[in-house]
Write a protein that holds these residues in place. Structure first.
Motif, short mmCIF file in Angstrom:
data_model
loop_
_atom_site.label_atom_id
_atom_site.label_comp_id
_atom_site.label_asym_id
_atom_site.label_seq_id
_atom_site.Cartn_x
_atom_site.Cartn_y
_atom_site.Cartn_z
N LEU A 60 -13.17 39.29 33.17
CA LEU A 60 -13.00 40.47 34.02
C LEU A 60 -14.13 41.47 33.80
O LEU A 60 -14.72 41.98 34.76
N LEU A 61 -14.46 41.74 32.56
CA LEU A 61 -15.52 42.70 32.27
C LEU A 61 -16.87 42.21 32.80
O LEU A 61 -17.68 43.02 33.25
N GLY A 62 -17.10 40.93 32.77
CA GLY A 62 -18.33 40.37 33.33
C GLY A 62 -18.42 40.64 34.83
O GLY A 62 -19.47 41.03 35.34
N PRO A 100 -5.25 37.92 26.44
CA PRO A 100 -6.28 38.90 26.10
C PRO A 100 -7.69 38.30 26.05
O PRO A 100 -8.68 39.01 26.24
N GLY A 101 -7.78 37.02 25.85
CA GLY A 101 -9.09 36.36 25.79
C GLY A 101 -9.78 36.33 27.14
O GLY A 101 -11.00 36.12 27.21
N ASP A 102 -9.05 36.53 28.21
CA ASP A 102 -9.63 36.51 29.55
C ASP A 102 -10.29 37.83 29.94
O ASP A 102 -10.95 37.91 30.97
#
Length: 35
Positions: free
Chosen positions: A28-30, A22-24
């Motif tokens: 992805l959002l970036g 989940p920390g990744d």
């Protein structure tokens, strides 16, 4: 041109990985924000 970009992306050193961490999601959002 999109087809050629997709087919030749490996020449640019771009790789794709699968993640269940989940920390990744910030990474992805970036990318999604930039697009």
């Amino acid at each position: 041109t999109s087809r050629n970009l997709y087919r030749n992306i490996h020449k640019k050193g771009v790789t794709f990985d699968v993640s269940t961490d989940p920390g990744d999601i910030g990474i992805l959002l970036g990318f999604l924000h930039d697009v």
